[in-house]
Write a protein that holds these residues in place. Structure first.
Motif, PDB file in Angstrom:
ATOM      1  N   LYS A 164       0.844  -1.196   0.000  1.00  0.00           N
ATOM      2  CA  LYS A 164       0.000   0.000   0.000  1.00  0.00           C
ATOM      3  C   LYS A 164       0.877   1.244   0.000  1.00  0.00           C
ATOM      4  N   ASP A 165       0.319   2.348  -0.529  1.00  0.00           N
ATOM      5  CA  ASP A 165       1.062   3.608  -0.480  1.00  0.00           C
ATOM      6  C   ASP A 165       0.821   4.303   0.858  1.00  0.00           C
ATOM      7  N   LYS A 166       1.334   5.513   0.997  1.00  0.00           N
ATOM      8  CA  LYS A 166       1.225   6.230   2.258  1.00  0.00           C
ATOM      9  C   LYS A 166      -0.223   6.573   2.612  1.00  0.00           C
ATOM     10  N   GLN A 167      -1.064   6.658   1.614  1.00  0.00           N
ATOM     11  CA  GLN A 167      -2.477   6.945   1.849  1.00  0.00           C
ATOM     12  C   GLN A 167      -3.288   5.691   2.153  1.00  0.00           C
ATOM     13  N   GLY A 168      -2.627   4.538   2.190  1.00  0.00           N
ATOM     14  CA  GLY A 168      -3.308   3.288   2.482  1.00  0.00           C
ATOM     15  C   GLY A 168      -3.958   2.638   1.291  1.00  0.00           C
ATOM     16  N   ARG A 169      -3.684   3.158   0.088  1.00  0.00           N
ATOM     17  CA  ARG A 169      -4.278   2.578  -1.119  1.00  0.00           C
ATOM     18  C   ARG A 169      -3.442   1.403  -1.613  1.00  0.00           C
TER      19      ARG A 169
END
Length: 455
Positions: free
Chosen positions: A155-160
């Protein structure tokens, strides 16, 4: 990192998935010679570990008899069937008849399979992909991946979700579709802009890497029982699996106690080791005898004769069966006629899970339909992109006074906030998401129940 490296959360999730799958197979549970779930008694284990062929054989035979006398209560599969029957009691709303899979299944078929695996393992995935023989003209299709198939993600930093790895198997030397031969593990790597197929060392398989034209959407959609995220969430079936195993063990002990009590070995003195061995070989008595001492000083017999031990075992078995009934009733309570007050008094968290599972599945299918339409340049007609499981399983008996009472219990720490939200949503007192509910609660300067009711 190798492509075959599993995510840390996957390791724990896969163990739970295997446990649940095992308990869903009564035949395997009853016929297995392993003591994974039903442990051997000390005497049986001692014989098997002795290394002596006759004792090992006798110990294994006693263990199989021990298991076969017991009743395995098939709680998990029965609960699973009833749950699916409840969730699809009403016809879904929207696009349910369109064929969207590579093997000719409809949206409704996909929804049923997705509900099955999500309820069972607490997670499943919808995957939008192209056929392997892609010639540029095929439409993207939708398929369901089980929790055990998707071994890693990032996941990326935004949780995606930005990367997912599925472990599959193929036979590169197969002469036709019926030739299983020697299979190998391959890893399908999904990213927002492409799909790759690799061997475990990262070498690309002779299969074209193809781009995804889905407007930046990730073609892998996780589905959970509470939210469509990659957090480890509760399984609706796991509590029934645990109780089924415990009931099985308790009944094995109870049945052995009955067997021993009905076939007592008389208490004897002066039993030589040779006589004891002969008794066990010919099956005299219950097999619960033992030998202590040498030179005629041995003792053999069956001690417990007053029934107190059997009564204790029976009480535990009855309690476990009652507990299993309670768990099942909670999970399917939407199908009962009990009042909301009664449901509230049971502290029914599983009840909320059945509704949230249906909502999660509906949301995931809508997202998959949108990704498919974007990737395949298909019509984005709102009617074709809409799908919802109809959760009006029974008439709502909930009003604002009940929600107020539930809110008080949440504030006191005796009830989960997610269940409070479910009751409010079902009573049509709140139409937003769980996140909207939590935001409103956090920003409200007054008690939750009062803020929700507009006081």
């Amino acid at each position: 990192m190798f492509v075959k490296t599993p995510h840390p959360d996957y390791l724990e999730l896969s163990k739970r998935c295997q446990y649940i799958d095992d308990t869903l197979n009564p035949f395997a549970m009853e016929s297995s010679e392993e003591d994974t779930y039903v442990p051997m008694t000390g005497g049986m284990a001692a014989m098997v570990l002795s290394g002596e062929a006759e004792k090992v054989k006798y110990g294994k035979n006693r263990f199989l008899a021990y298991k076969k006398r017991a009743y395995y209560p098939d709680f998990p599969s029965r609960l699973e069937s009833v749950l699916l029957g409840l969730i699809f009691k009403n016809d879904p709303v929207g696009n349910k008849d369109e064929v969207v899979s590579a093997d000719g299944r409809t949206v409704l078929d996909i929804a049923r399979e997705l509900c099955l695996y999500t309820a069972r393992h607490s997670r499943a995935y919808l995957v939008v992909d192209l056929p392997d023989s892609n010639n540029g003209n095929e439409k993207p299709f939708i398929s369901v991946y089980r929790a055990k198939t998707m071994i890693n993600w990032h996941k990326d930093k935004q949780g995606r979700l930005i990367k997912a790895v599925a472990q599959e198997y193929d036979n590169p030397n197969a002469v036709d579709e019926f030739d299983l031969g020697e299979v190998r593990a391959i890893y399908r790597v999904f990213e927002p802009h492409r799909v790759r197929v690799l061997l475990e060392d990262g070498t690309p398989v002779n299969e074209p890497e193809y781009p995804i034209k889905a407007g930046g959407f990730m073609p892998v959609i996780p589905v959970g029982t509470i939210s469509n995220t990659l957090t480890v969430q509760p399984s609706l079936i796991y509590p029934a699996s645990v109780l089924a195993v415990k009931c099985y063990v308790a009944d094995a002990e109870f049945a052995m106690g009955n067997h021993n009590g009905a076939h007592p070995t008389l208490y004897q003195t002066g039993v030589l080791a040779e006589q004891y061995e002969l008794n066990t070989k010919i099956g005299a008595g219950s097999g619960a005898s033992w030998h202590l001492g040498e030179d005629g000083q041995g003792r053999a017999g069956y001690i417990e004769t007053n029934g107190a031990g059997l009564g204790s075992l029976e009480s535990r078995s009855l309690w476990l069966f009652a507990e299993a009934e309670r768990v099942g009733r909670q999970a399917i309570s939407g199908a009962t006629n009990e009042t909301a007050t009664a449901a509230m008094s049971r502290n029914d968290t599983q009840n909320a899970s059945a509704y949230s599972l249906a909502d999660c599945v509906s949301a995931a299918i809508r997202q998959a339909l949108l990704v498919r339409a974007t990737w395949g340049n298909l019509p984005k007609d709102p009617e074709l992109l809409n799908f919802s499981i109809n959760t009006d399983w029974s008439e709502s008996q909930i009003d604002s006074s009940v929600i107020t009472a539930i809110g008080s219990r949440v504030n006191a720490g005796g009830y989960p906030a997610s269940a409070e939200y479910e009751y409010a949503r079902r009573a049509k007192l709140f139409t937003g998401t769980l996140e909207d509910w939590q935001t409103e609660i956090e920003s409200a300067p007054m008690p939750k129940a009062a803020a929700m009711n507009g006081i």
